[in-house]
Design a protein around this motif. Sequence first.
Motif, short mmCIF file in Angstrom:
data_model
loop_
_atom_site.label_atom_id
_atom_site.label_comp_id
_atom_site.label_asym_id
_atom_site.label_seq_id
_atom_site.Cartn_x
_atom_site.Cartn_y
_atom_site.Cartn_z
N ASP A 78 -39.11 97.13 -15.81
CA ASP A 78 -39.41 97.54 -17.18
C ASP A 78 -40.84 97.23 -17.61
O ASP A 78 -41.12 97.06 -18.79
N ALA A 79 -41.76 97.15 -16.66
CA ALA A 79 -43.19 96.94 -16.92
C ALA A 79 -43.49 95.60 -17.57
O ALA A 79 -44.48 95.45 -18.26
N VAL A 80 -42.63 94.61 -17.32
CA VAL A 80 -42.88 93.26 -17.80
C VAL A 80 -42.96 92.33 -16.59
O VAL A 80 -42.07 92.33 -15.75
N THR A 81 -44.04 91.58 -16.51
CA THR A 81 -44.18 90.57 -15.47
C THR A 81 -43.82 89.22 -16.06
O THR A 81 -44.29 88.88 -17.14
N ARG A 82 -43.02 88.47 -15.37
CA ARG A 82 -42.59 87.14 -15.82
C ARG A 82 -43.23 86.10 -14.92
O ARG A 82 -43.08 86.14 -13.71
N ILE A 83 -43.97 85.18 -15.53
CA ILE A 83 -44.62 84.09 -14.81
C ILE A 83 -43.91 82.80 -15.22
O ILE A 83 -43.77 82.52 -16.41
N VAL A 84 -43.46 82.04 -14.24
CA VAL A 84 -42.81 80.76 -14.51
C VAL A 84 -43.75 79.64 -14.07
O VAL A 84 -44.18 79.60 -12.92
N LEU A 85 -44.10 78.77 -15.02
CA LEU A 85 -44.96 77.63 -14.75
C LEU A 85 -44.14 76.36 -14.85
O LEU A 85 -43.36 76.19 -15.79
N GLU A 86 -44.35 75.44 -13.90
CA GLU A 86 -43.68 74.14 -13.93
C GLU A 86 -44.68 73.07 -13.54
O GLU A 86 -45.32 73.17 -12.50
N ALA A 106 -51.72 88.06 -11.64
CA ALA A 106 -50.51 88.67 -12.23
C ALA A 106 -50.83 89.33 -13.56
O ALA A 106 -50.38 90.45 -13.82
N CYS A 107 -51.62 88.68 -14.39
CA CYS A 107 -51.97 89.25 -15.71
C CYS A 107 -52.89 90.46 -15.57
O CYS A 107 -52.83 91.37 -16.38
N GLY A 108 -53.72 90.46 -14.53
CA GLY A 108 -54.63 91.58 -14.32
C GLY A 108 -53.92 92.84 -13.88
O GLY A 108 -54.42 93.95 -14.07
N ALA A 109 -52.73 92.69 -13.32
CA ALA A 109 -51.98 93.83 -12.82
C ALA A 109 -50.81 94.22 -13.72
O ALA A 109 -50.09 95.15 -13.41
N ALA A 110 -50.64 93.51 -14.83
CA ALA A 110 -49.47 93.74 -15.67
C ALA A 110 -49.84 94.28 -17.03
O ALA A 110 -50.89 93.95 -17.58
N LYS A 111 -48.96 95.10 -17.58
CA LYS A 111 -49.16 95.57 -18.96
C LYS A 111 -48.67 94.52 -19.94
O LYS A 111 -49.35 94.19 -20.91
N ASN A 112 -47.48 93.98 -19.70
CA ASN A 112 -46.90 92.95 -20.57
C ASN A 112 -46.49 91.76 -19.72
O ASN A 112 -46.02 91.92 -18.60
N LYS A 169 -55.92 87.46 -23.73
CA LYS A 169 -56.93 88.41 -24.22
C LYS A 169 -57.07 89.59 -23.26
O LYS A 169 -57.21 90.73 -23.70
N ALA A 170 -57.03 89.33 -21.96
CA ALA A 170 -57.15 90.40 -20.98
C ALA A 170 -55.98 91.38 -21.09
O ALA A 170 -56.16 92.60 -21.06
N VAL A 171 -54.78 90.85 -21.25
CA VAL A 171 -53.58 91.69 -21.39
C VAL A 171 -53.67 92.49 -22.69
O VAL A 171 -53.37 93.69 -22.72
N THR A 172 -54.09 91.85 -23.77
CA THR A 172 -54.19 92.50 -25.08
C THR A 172 -55.22 93.62 -25.06
O THR A 172 -54.99 94.68 -25.64
#
Length: 112
Positions: A10-18, A36-42, A66-69
């Motif tokens: 659904d064009a959403v990338t999920r990043i999990v940080l721990e 990941a953010c450079g290749a994702a829309k949301n 900011k890059a995603v926005t």
Amino acid sequence: MQISVHKSDDAVTRIVLEGRLDVAGSATAELPVSTACGAAKNVIVDMTGVAFLASIGIRLLLANAKAVTRRGGRMILVGVQDQVRQTITMSGLADLLPMVDDEETARRLIAG
């Protein structure tokens, strides 16, 4: 710092940080998060496992938001612990780094 990236249909990338987004954690996270953010829309960033956020971690999140926005997307933080939430809020960046409690709410915000 542990990082995992999950792309969905659904064009959403999920990043999990721990871990800690301090100097060492941000250095580890910078390339995978930026890629990941450079290749994702949301982007949804699951911060449930992040107990500490230093200024360099804020810079990492802010630069990628900011890059995603700029590309017309949104980056939303999910599951932000109280101490980390306070750090973002006190920095005056809560509008640029929106925080919600769960992924379902984040996906609704992204969908409009």
